[in-house]
Design a protein around this motif. Sequence first.
Motif, PDB file in Angstrom:
ATOM      1  N   PRO A  99       0.575   1.329  -0.207  1.00 37.51           N
ATOM      2  CA  PRO A  99       0.087  -0.087  -0.553  1.00 37.51           C
ATOM      3  C   PRO A  99      -1.675   0.196  -0.537  1.00 37.51           C
ATOM      4  O   PRO A  99      -2.298   0.427  -0.784  1.00 37.51           O
ATOM      5  CB  PRO A  99       0.273   0.034   0.956  1.00 37.51           C
ATOM      6  N   TYR A 100      -2.231  -1.346  -0.378  1.00 35.75           N
ATOM      7  CA  TYR A 100      -3.381  -2.640  -0.626  1.00 35.75           C
ATOM      8  C   TYR A 100      -3.611  -1.645   0.087  1.00 35.75           C
ATOM      9  O   TYR A 100      -3.290  -1.809   1.479  1.00 35.75           O
ATOM     10  CB  TYR A 100      -2.981  -3.495  -0.854  1.00 35.75           C
ATOM     11  N   ASN A 101      -5.033  -1.571   1.377  1.00 33.10           N
ATOM     12  CA  ASN A 101      -5.369  -1.644   1.823  1.00 33.10           C
ATOM     13  C   ASN A 101      -5.723  -3.010   2.673  1.00 33.10           C
ATOM     14  O   ASN A 101      -5.579  -2.988   3.903  1.00 33.10           O
ATOM     15  CB  ASN A 101      -7.480  -1.287   1.717  1.00 33.10           C
ATOM     16  N   GLU A 102      -5.943  -3.914   2.300  1.00 24.57           N
ATOM     17  CA  GLU A 102      -5.848  -5.305   2.889  1.00 24.57           C
ATOM     18  C   GLU A 102      -3.956  -6.014   2.463  1.00 24.57           C
ATOM     19  O   GLU A 102      -4.754  -6.309   0.905  1.00 24.57           O
ATOM     20  CB  GLU A 102      -6.982  -5.832   2.940  1.00 24.57           C
ATOM     21  N   VAL A 103      -3.660  -6.339   3.399  1.00 28.54           N
ATOM     22  CA  VAL A 103      -2.446  -7.304   3.058  1.00 28.54           C
ATOM     23  C   VAL A 103      -2.679  -8.573   3.984  1.00 28.54           C
ATOM     24  O   VAL A 103      -2.077  -8.636   5.220  1.00 28.54           O
ATOM     25  CB  VAL A 103      -0.778  -6.607   2.928  1.00 28.54           C
ATOM     26  N   PHE A 104      -1.494  -9.403   3.501  1.00 23.47           N
ATOM     27  CA  PHE A 104      -1.673 -10.808   4.165  1.00 23.47           C
ATOM     28  C   PHE A 104       0.184 -10.620   4.726  1.00 23.47           C
ATOM     29  O   PHE A 104       0.081 -10.895   6.636  1.00 23.47           O
ATOM     30  CB  PHE A 104      -1.193 -12.004   3.367  1.00 23.47           C
ATOM     31  N   ARG A 105       0.942  -9.969   4.368  1.00 18.73           N
ATOM     32  CA  ARG A 105       1.920  -9.807   4.665  1.00 18.73           C
ATOM     33  C   ARG A 105       2.933  -8.420   4.399  1.00 18.73           C
ATOM     34  O   ARG A 105       2.291  -7.857   3.081  1.00 18.73           O
ATOM     35  CB  ARG A 105       3.395 -11.243   4.902  1.00 18.73           C
ATOM     36  N   ARG A 106       3.832  -8.210   4.473  1.00 19.25           N
ATOM     37  CA  ARG A 106       4.402  -6.962   4.295  1.00 19.25           C
ATOM     38  C   ARG A 106       5.255  -7.297   2.989  1.00 19.25           C
ATOM     39  O   ARG A 106       6.004  -8.534   3.041  1.00 19.25           O
ATOM     40  CB  ARG A 106       5.841  -6.530   5.271  1.00 19.25           C
ATOM     41  N   PRO A 107       4.494  -6.569   1.603  1.00 17.93           N
ATOM     42  CA  PRO A 107       5.156  -7.139   0.724  1.00 17.93           C
ATOM     43  C   PRO A 107       6.858  -7.138   0.660  1.00 17.93           C
ATOM     44  O   PRO A 107       6.831  -6.301   0.982  1.00 17.93           O
ATOM     45  CB  PRO A 107       4.911  -6.273  -0.626  1.00 17.93           C
ATOM     46  N   ASN A 108       7.126  -8.039   0.314  1.00 20.24           N
ATOM     47  CA  ASN A 108       8.897  -8.473  -0.579  1.00 20.24           C
ATOM     48  C   ASN A 108       8.756 -10.230  -1.410  1.00 20.24           C
ATOM     49  O   ASN A 108       8.090 -10.461  -1.470  1.00 20.24           O
ATOM     50  CB  ASN A 108       9.645  -8.768   0.662  1.00 20.24           C
ATOM     51  N   VAL A 109      10.248  -9.513  -2.405  1.00 18.76           N
ATOM     52  CA  VAL A 109       9.877 -10.966  -3.588  1.00 18.76           C
ATOM     53  C   VAL A 109      11.331 -10.908  -3.306  1.00 18.76           C
ATOM     54  O   VAL A 109      12.103  -9.713  -4.196  1.00 18.76           O
ATOM     55  CB  VAL A 109       8.515 -10.286  -4.487  1.00 18.76           C
ATOM     56  N   ASN A 110      11.899 -12.504  -3.495  1.00 20.79           N
ATOM     57  CA  ASN A 110      12.630 -12.240  -4.491  1.00 20.79           C
ATOM     58  C   ASN A 110      13.223 -13.491  -5.989  1.00 20.79           C
ATOM     59  O   ASN A 110      12.044 -14.104  -6.031  1.00 20.79           O
ATOM     60  CB  ASN A 110      13.725 -13.477  -3.436  1.00 20.79           C
ATOM     61  N   PHE A 111      14.181 -13.375  -6.523  1.00 22.63           N
ATOM     62  CA  PHE A 111      14.171 -14.208  -7.560  1.00 22.63           C
ATOM     63  C   PHE A 111      14.928 -15.735  -7.123  1.00 22.63           C
ATOM     64  O   PHE A 111      16.181 -14.792  -7.036  1.00 22.63           O
ATOM     65  CB  PHE A 111      14.222 -13.673  -8.975  1.00 22.63           C
ATOM     66  N   ALA A 112      14.510 -16.395  -7.190  1.00 17.96           N
ATOM     67  CA  ALA A 112      15.302 -17.977  -7.317  1.00 17.96           C
ATOM     68  C   ALA A 112      15.711 -18.249  -8.490  1.00 17.96           C
ATOM     69  O   ALA A 112      15.183 -18.741  -9.582  1.00 17.96           O
ATOM     70  CB  ALA A 112      14.301 -19.487  -6.677  1.00 17.96           C
ATOM     71  N   THR A 113      16.728 -18.916  -8.455  1.00 17.70           N
ATOM     72  CA  THR A 113      17.698 -19.418  -9.641  1.00 17.70           C
ATOM     73  C   THR A 113      17.575 -20.857 -10.215  1.00 17.70           C
ATOM     74  O   THR A 113      18.515 -20.856 -11.062  1.00 17.70           O
ATOM     75  CB  THR A 113      18.899 -18.609  -9.767  1.00 17.70           C
ATOM     76  N   GLY A 138      -2.566 -10.011 -12.112  1.00 18.76           N
ATOM     77  CA  GLY A 138      -2.362 -10.874 -11.151  1.00 18.76           C
ATOM     78  C   GLY A 138      -0.537 -10.771 -10.609  1.00 18.76           C
ATOM     79  O   GLY A 138      -0.790 -11.255  -8.666  1.00 18.76           O
ATOM     80  N   LEU A 139       0.031 -10.958 -10.865  1.00 21.44           N
ATOM     81  CA  LEU A 139       1.533 -11.072 -10.124  1.00 21.44           C
ATOM     82  C   LEU A 139       1.982 -10.209  -9.444  1.00 21.44           C
ATOM     83  O   LEU A 139       2.262 -10.029  -8.327  1.00 21.44           O
ATOM     84  CB  LEU A 139       2.634 -11.498 -11.622  1.00 21.44           C
ATOM     85  N   PHE A 140       1.686  -9.268  -9.647  1.00 18.23           N
ATOM     86  CA  PHE A 140       1.689  -7.353  -8.862  1.00 18.23           C
ATOM     87  C   PHE A 140       0.955  -7.439  -7.624  1.00 18.23           C
ATOM     88  O   PHE A 140       1.467  -6.860  -6.005  1.00 18.23           O
ATOM     89  CB  PHE A 140       1.515  -6.707 -10.305  1.00 18.23           C
ATOM     90  N   ILE A 141      -0.077  -7.724  -8.353  1.00 14.52           N
ATOM     91  CA  ILE A 141      -1.357  -7.623  -7.249  1.00 14.52           C
ATOM     92  C   ILE A 141      -0.651  -8.881  -6.076  1.00 14.52           C
ATOM     93  O   ILE A 141      -0.683  -8.793  -4.366  1.00 14.52           O
ATOM     94  CB  ILE A 141      -3.171  -8.170  -7.850  1.00 14.52           C
ATOM     95  N   ALA A 142      -0.921 -10.076  -6.579  1.00 14.52           N
ATOM     96  CA  ALA A 142      -0.025 -11.538  -5.727  1.00 14.52           C
ATOM     97  C   ALA A 142       0.828 -10.857  -5.005  1.00 14.52           C
ATOM     98  O   ALA A 142       1.499 -10.749  -3.587  1.00 14.52           O
ATOM     99  CB  ALA A 142       0.656 -12.617  -6.146  1.00 14.52           C
ATOM    100  N   ILE A 143       2.042 -10.089  -5.224  1.00 15.31           N
ATOM    101  CA  ILE A 143       3.326  -9.499  -4.171  1.00 15.31           C
ATOM    102  C   ILE A 143       3.109  -8.471  -4.129  1.00 15.31           C
ATOM    103  O   ILE A 143       3.161  -8.300  -2.691  1.00 15.31           O
ATOM    104  CB  ILE A 143       4.300  -8.867  -5.639  1.00 15.31           C
ATOM    105  N   GLY A 144       1.688  -7.126  -3.414  1.00 17.54           N
ATOM    106  CA  GLY A 144       1.532  -6.726  -3.227  1.00 17.54           C
ATOM    107  C   GLY A 144       1.345  -6.819  -2.133  1.00 17.54           C
ATOM    108  O   GLY A 144       1.113  -6.110  -1.422  1.00 17.54           O
ATOM    109  N   LYS A 145       0.293  -7.918  -2.078  1.00 17.53           N
ATOM    110  CA  LYS A 145      -0.509  -8.379  -1.054  1.00 17.53           C
ATOM    111  C   LYS A 145       0.364  -8.939   0.465  1.00 17.53           C
ATOM    112  O   LYS A 145       0.124  -9.321   1.042  1.00 17.53           O
ATOM    113  CB  LYS A 145      -1.629  -9.298  -1.780  1.00 17.53           C
ATOM    114  N   GLY A 146       1.561  -9.508  -1.074  1.00 17.16           N
ATOM    115  CA  GLY A 146       2.300  -9.799   0.728  1.00 17.16           C
ATOM    116  C   GLY A 146       2.479 -11.420   0.774  1.00 17.16           C
ATOM    117  O   GLY A 146       2.873 -12.312   1.405  1.00 17.16           O
TER     118      GLY A 146
END
Length: 522
Positions: A337-351, A256-264
Motif C-alpha cells: 500500500p501507499y504510505n499515506e492514503v485517504f481511504r482504503r483502496p477500492n474501485v468500480n466501473f459504472a456503465t 495518475g489513475l493508478f495513484i488516485a485509486i491506490g490512495k483511495g
Amino acid sequence: MDDSQVSQFYAGKNIFLTGGTGFLGKCIIEKILRSCPDVGTIYMMCRAKRGKSPEERMTDLFGQLLFDFVRTNHPERLAKVVPVIGDVLDLKLGLSAEHEALVTENANVIIHSAATIRFDEHIKDALRLNVGGTMKMVALARKTKNLISFVHVSTAYANCNLLNIEEVYYPMGKEYDPIKLMDLLDWMDEDCLLAMTETLLRDRPNTYCLTKAITEAYLFQHAMDLPLGIFRPSIIGAAWNEPAPGWIDNLNGPSGLFIAIGKGVMRILEGDVNKVADIIPIDYCVNMLLCIGWYTTIVKTKVDVPLIYHCTSGTKKPYTWLQLGTLMLDFFQNKMPYNEVFRRPNVNFATNKTELAFWKIVSHWIPAYLADGVAKVMGKRARMLRAYEKVHKASLTFTFFTKREWTWTGGNCDMLMDKLSEVDRKLYDFDVNNIIWEEYYPNYFKGTKQYILKEDMSQSKLNEAIQNQAKLRKMRNITVSIITLIAGRYVYHKSPVVRNLWFKLLGIVMKLLRQVRLTIVS
C-alpha cells in the motif's frame, strides 16, 4: 554490441531529436547511449523553460535516475548529446542559422517525438504544436543533406473513430486539409476556433487524437519524398525491463489513475470492465522506434508509401480492465500500500451516467465534504473537494478509452521483428508475447510508489502501511454495520410488513435452534 545490426547502424550516425526532455524522448536518448556506444552526435532540440536555459535543462535531465547506468559506467557518452536551441512553435523551429546548419549538414536520422499530449488542449495550440511542428520538421528534413531515416511519432489512437485499425493511412475529408487548417490560425480568433472544434472532432474524443490524424494526412500528402517511417504506440506505461522493471517518472496516461485509486481517492470510473486495457511498456516503444529508424533505410526503396508500425498490446496479449483492477486492489490493499492514503483502496466501473453520478456522490463527494469539514474544525487546510474536482476532470479524458476496445493489425510490427537478428531481438525486444502482465503491473504499481511519489520503501514503513490498511478495513466494516443497523431499525419501526417478516424469521430461527438442541440431547 558488435553483433547487433541495429547498434551497428547507429554507429557514426548523427541523430536530430525533438521532444528529448519528454517521457519518450529522454528514454530514446538513454537507450541509444547505453546500447549504441559508437553513435555519433545526438542533437537534442530544447528550449528554455521555467527560467532554465537549454543547457541547464539537459544537465538536470542527465542527473535523473533514468541515466544512472550511463552516468556511472559510461559518463563520457553523455557528451555525445548536444543541445540545439529551438521550439516547434517558432518560425523555422526557432533554430539559429548556426544550429540549422549544424543539423542540415550533419544529421543522418531524424526522430520527431515533440508534441502536446494534453487531451484537453485548445484546438489552436494542438494544431500549432502537432501539425505545424511537423510541417516545420518536414521542411528541415528536406534541407538535411545526408538524411537516411525520418521517424515520426504518431499514436495508435489517431484513427480511434474506427474499431478495427490497420497499419495504413486513412484519408480524411477535404475539411481536414492540413495547410488550410493551419492558415485558419492566422486570422480566426480563438472563440471561433473553439466553436468549430466539435464539428472537427466528430467521433474522435479530443484534439490530441484529431491533430495526430491530421498530421499523418500532411505527411502522406506532402512528405512522400522523405525516407519516412510512422510509429503508432498505444497508451505508454512503465518499463517492462529497462532501465528497471516498473520505472516511471510522470503522471501521464494510467499512472495518475493508478495513484488516485491506490490512495483511495478514485473509487468509481465510467467504463466497461470487460474491455481490454491497451498499455504498452515504454522500453518496448523505444526499442521498436529505434528498429524502425534502422529498417527505414533498408525498405525505403522497396515500398511506394511510408510504412506505419503499430506498437500495441491489446490484440496480441489482451488484459481487461477487470483483470487489471483486481490485481491493483490486491496490490494496494495487501501487498504494498501507499504510505499515506485517504481511504482504503477500492474501485468500480459504472456503465451509465446515472450510476456514475450516484456513486460519485456516495463515494467521492460525501467523504470529501466530511474530510474538509473535519479539517476546518481542526484548523487544517481543506483540500479534498479541490482534489476531487481535479480527479473528475482527469477521469473524463480517460473515459473514452475505458469504454471501448480496438483491434490493431500488426503485420508491419511482426515483419520488423522477423528482420531482427537473435541478438537484436533480445537487445531491442518489443515482442508483447514476452510480457507477463501479472508481473508487469505489480512492478508498475510499485514504480508509482518508488519513482513518482518517492515514498520510503523500507520494510518498517511497508509494515506500517499494511497495518494501516487493516485498520481501515476494520473501520469500514464497523461503519457499514452501524449504517445497516440504523437503516434496519428505521425501516423496522416504519413498516409493519418488515416487522411481521422479522418476527416470522425469528420464529423459524428459534425452531431450528430447538431442533438442534433436542438432537444433541437425544
